[in-house]
Structure formats: C-alpha cells, structure tokens
Design a protein around this motif. Sequence first.
Motif, PDB file in Angstrom:
ATOM      1  N   ASP A  89       0.817  -1.159   0.005  1.00  0.00           N
ATOM      2  CA  ASP A  89       0.075   0.052   0.022  1.00  0.00           C
ATOM      3  C   ASP A  89       0.755   1.458   0.075  1.00  0.00           C
ATOM      4  N   LEU A  90       1.993   1.063   0.676  1.00  0.00           N
ATOM      5  CA  LEU A  90       2.942   2.388   0.801  1.00  0.00           C
ATOM      6  C   LEU A  90       3.858   2.522  -0.437  1.00  0.00           C
ATOM      7  N   LEU A  91       4.141   1.568  -1.112  1.00  0.00           N
ATOM      8  CA  LEU A  91       4.985   1.517  -2.178  1.00  0.00           C
ATOM      9  C   LEU A  91       4.301   1.142  -3.523  1.00  0.00           C
ATOM     10  N   GLN A  92       3.281   1.721  -4.033  1.00  0.00           N
ATOM     11  CA  GLN A  92       2.562   0.895  -4.887  1.00  0.00           C
ATOM     12  C   GLN A  92       3.100   0.641  -6.233  1.00  0.00           C
ATOM     13  N   GLN A  93       4.508   1.124  -6.379  1.00  0.00           N
ATOM     14  CA  GLN A  93       5.112   0.968  -7.772  1.00  0.00           C
ATOM     15  C   GLN A  93       5.706  -0.374  -7.737  1.00  0.00           C
ATOM     16  N   ILE A  94       5.916  -0.803  -6.613  1.00  0.00           N
ATOM     17  CA  ILE A  94       6.694  -2.207  -6.634  1.00  0.00           C
ATOM     18  C   ILE A  94       5.915  -3.288  -7.013  1.00  0.00           C
ATOM     19  N   THR A  95       6.498  -4.386  -7.780  1.00  0.00           N
ATOM     20  CA  THR A  95       5.901  -5.639  -7.981  1.00  0.00           C
ATOM     21  C   THR A  95       6.075  -6.778  -6.807  1.00  0.00           C
ATOM     22  N   TYR A  96       7.393  -6.783  -6.306  1.00  0.00           N
ATOM     23  CA  TYR A  96       7.632  -7.855  -5.743  1.00  0.00           C
ATOM     24  C   TYR A  96       8.487  -7.517  -4.443  1.00  0.00           C
ATOM     25  N   LEU A  97       7.850  -7.876  -3.319  1.00  0.00           N
ATOM     26  CA  LEU A  97       8.321  -7.897  -1.937  1.00  0.00           C
ATOM     27  C   LEU A  97       8.847  -9.240  -1.460  1.00  0.00           C
ATOM     28  N   ASP A  98      10.229  -9.041  -0.933  1.00  0.00           N
ATOM     29  CA  ASP A  98      10.850 -10.246  -0.514  1.00  0.00           C
ATOM     30  C   ASP A  98      10.859 -11.516  -1.491  1.00  0.00           C
ATOM     31  N   GLY A  99      10.962 -11.105  -2.799  1.00  0.00           N
ATOM     32  CA  GLY A  99      10.978 -12.191  -3.834  1.00  0.00           C
ATOM     33  C   GLY A  99       9.527 -12.703  -4.216  1.00  0.00           C
ATOM     34  N   PHE A 100       8.255 -12.088  -3.853  1.00  0.00           N
ATOM     35  CA  PHE A 100       7.036 -12.634  -4.254  1.00  0.00           C
ATOM     36  C   PHE A 100       6.109 -11.362  -4.414  1.00  0.00           C
ATOM     37  N   ASP A 101       5.191 -11.556  -5.242  1.00  0.00           N
ATOM     38  CA  ASP A 101       4.397 -10.500  -5.440  1.00  0.00           C
ATOM     39  C   ASP A 101       2.970 -10.605  -4.670  1.00  0.00           C
ATOM     40  N   GLN A 102       2.075  -9.775  -4.511  1.00  0.00           N
ATOM     41  CA  GLN A 102       0.831  -9.682  -3.782  1.00  0.00           C
ATOM     42  C   GLN A 102       0.069 -10.944  -3.689  1.00  0.00           C
ATOM     43  N   GLU A 103       0.272 -11.717  -4.841  1.00  0.00           N
ATOM     44  CA  GLU A 103      -0.484 -12.987  -4.682  1.00  0.00           C
ATOM     45  C   GLU A 103       0.277 -14.122  -4.726  1.00  0.00           C
ATOM     46  N   ASP A 104       1.580 -13.897  -4.003  1.00  0.00           N
ATOM     47  CA  ASP A 104       2.587 -14.931  -3.794  1.00  0.00           C
ATOM     48  C   ASP A 104       3.032 -15.584  -4.869  1.00  0.00           C
ATOM     49  N   ASN A 105       3.140 -15.095  -6.153  1.00  0.00           N
ATOM     50  CA  ASN A 105       3.960 -15.827  -7.283  1.00  0.00           C
ATOM     51  C   ASN A 105       5.442 -15.259  -7.033  1.00  0.00           C
ATOM     52  N   GLU A 106       6.103 -16.066  -7.471  1.00  0.00           N
ATOM     53  CA  GLU A 106       7.673 -15.762  -7.138  1.00  0.00           C
ATOM     54  C   GLU A 106       8.151 -15.088  -8.190  1.00  0.00           C
ATOM     55  N   ALA A 107       9.039 -14.099  -7.821  1.00  0.00           N
ATOM     56  CA  ALA A 107       9.738 -13.313  -8.824  1.00  0.00           C
ATOM     57  C   ALA A 107      10.737 -13.974  -9.695  1.00  0.00           C
ATOM     58  N   PRO A 108      11.033 -13.714 -10.979  1.00  0.00           N
ATOM     59  CA  PRO A 108      11.984 -14.428 -11.738  1.00  0.00           C
ATOM     60  C   PRO A 108      13.235 -14.045 -11.355  1.00  0.00           C
ATOM     61  N   ASP A 109      14.141 -15.169 -11.509  1.00  0.00           N
ATOM     62  CA  ASP A 109      15.264 -14.829 -11.031  1.00  0.00           C
ATOM     63  C   ASP A 109      16.188 -13.791 -11.984  1.00  0.00           C
ATOM     64  N   SER A 110      16.777 -12.691 -11.202  1.00  0.00           N
ATOM     65  CA  SER A 110      17.553 -11.791 -11.967  1.00  0.00           C
ATOM     66  C   SER A 110      18.599 -12.369 -12.777  1.00  0.00           C
ATOM     67  N   GLU A 111      19.136 -13.534 -12.470  1.00  0.00           N
ATOM     68  CA  GLU A 111      20.021 -13.916 -13.768  1.00  0.00           C
ATOM     69  C   GLU A 111      19.398 -14.435 -15.124  1.00  0.00           C
ATOM     70  N   ASP A 112      18.278 -14.874 -14.747  1.00  0.00           N
ATOM     71  CA  ASP A 112      17.466 -15.525 -15.669  1.00  0.00           C
ATOM     72  C   ASP A 112      16.959 -14.195 -16.684  1.00  0.00           C
ATOM     73  N   GLU A 113      16.784 -13.039 -15.996  1.00  0.00           N
ATOM     74  CA  GLU A 113      16.278 -11.892 -16.715  1.00  0.00           C
ATOM     75  C   GLU A 113      17.425 -11.415 -17.625  1.00  0.00           C
ATOM     76  N   ASP A 114      18.674 -11.343 -16.948  1.00  0.00           N
ATOM     77  CA  ASP A 114      19.824 -11.075 -17.829  1.00  0.00           C
ATOM     78  C   ASP A 114      20.080 -11.934 -18.835  1.00  0.00           C
ATOM     79  N   ASP A 115      19.916 -13.074 -18.659  1.00  0.00           N
ATOM     80  CA  ASP A 115      20.097 -14.079 -19.866  1.00  0.00           C
ATOM     81  C   ASP A 115      19.160 -13.683 -20.980  1.00  0.00           C
ATOM     82  N   GLU A 116      17.772 -13.549 -20.495  1.00  0.00           N
ATOM     83  CA  GLU A 116      16.746 -13.304 -21.533  1.00  0.00           C
ATOM     84  C   GLU A 116      17.066 -11.957 -22.284  1.00  0.00           C
ATOM     85  N   GLU A 117      17.421 -11.018 -21.682  1.00  0.00           N
ATOM     86  CA  GLU A 117      17.712  -9.792 -22.260  1.00  0.00           C
ATOM     87  C   GLU A 117      18.933  -9.889 -23.226  1.00  0.00           C
TER      88      GLU A 117
END
Length: 210
Positions: A89-117
């Motif tokens: 509620d306080l930081l509405q711009q964020i999608t993931y907090l402590d590795g999970f979103d509001q629906e408890d879906n895990e965030a993608p690994d940062s290394e995987d994102e770099d590999d995809e890019e």
Amino acid sequence: MANVQLTSLAKLPTLSKLRKLELSDNIISGGLEVLAERCPNLTYLNLSGNKIKDLGTVEALQNLKNLKSLDLFSCEITNLEDYRDSIFDLLQQITYLDGFDQEDNEAPDSEDEDDEEGDEDDNDEDEDEAGPPGEYEEEDDEDDGGSDLGEGEEEEEEVGLSYLMKEEIQDEDDDDDYVEEGGDEEEEAEGIRGEKRKRDPEDEGEEEDD
C-alpha cells in the motif's frame, strides 16, 4: 555493497544509470531518501538484514518511481502486523516484496532476466547479420530455374539423339531398298540378254537358209 558494515548512505555517489543495488547485511537504519536523489532509476533494491524497523523509514522509497522489487527480509520491520499489505500500500510502484508479488507468485531470477535480455540482443544481431530473407529466396529461385533449364537441355539432347538415330535407321533402309532395286534391274537386263541370245541363233539359221 553487501555486508560491508555500512551505517549510512550519505556518501553514496550519484549513479543515475544504476538499476540494481545490493545493500544487504549492513547496519542501515534510515536515510533512504538519498537513494531517490542519487540513484533515481533503481528497479531492484536489497535492504535485507539491516536495522530498518518501521514504515516511516521505508516511506522515503516512494520517490523511486521505477522500483519494481524490494527485499526487506531479516529486518525488524517484517515483524509488523500486516507487514506485506502495508508495504504494498505504501510503495504502490513495486511488484515484488521479498521475492514474491501480492498473490505470492515468485519473482523471476535476476540472472534469468539478464540471460533473456542477452538472448534478445543476440537474436537482434543475428537478424541484422542475416539480412532480409528475400535475398535467399531469390537465390533459391534462380538455382531452381537453372536446374529446370538443365533438365530441359538434357531432354532436348535426348530428343535430338533419338531423332538422329531414326534418321540413320531410315537411311539404312533406303540403302537396302536401293540395293534391292538395283538387283531387280540387273535381273531384268540379264533376262533381256537371254532372250536376245535365243533369238540370234534363229536369225542365223534363217540367214543360212537364204
């Protein structure tokens, strides 16, 4: 800058292009407004294992407009009731907090994102080097056309050979006919000579009688 005994971010240099910042396992308890001033384009911030205790300290991160992922686990603030809902509620711009979103879906690994890019960049380079596909299609069409021409020439050669062979066969037949015709003429000539011979003795006998 993980686990380097940081107590303050006051001396943080200006890093306007920085996107990911690791500040875990330090002794930071406040002064987070410096991050928005010095690193305005952060998308990932790890503050886990620090001395952050209340929502007021985290409120300074509202000015990080591009922030998508924030880690605060192992901080005292995580012991607050409705901690996750309060942070979202306080930081509405964020999608993931402590590795999970509001629906408890895990965030993608940062290394995987770099590999995809990196893969996307490689694909773009491959497409640029490969050039437009039309060029190869035209070359293939030309090759196919050449092979068709070659087959046509072979067929013409075969037709020409068979035609010539027929001509030779016909010439041989004509020669045979000529020989046979010549033989008939010789036989006729011999027959005429024979008849003459038969007549000549008779003529001679008549002359003697005369």
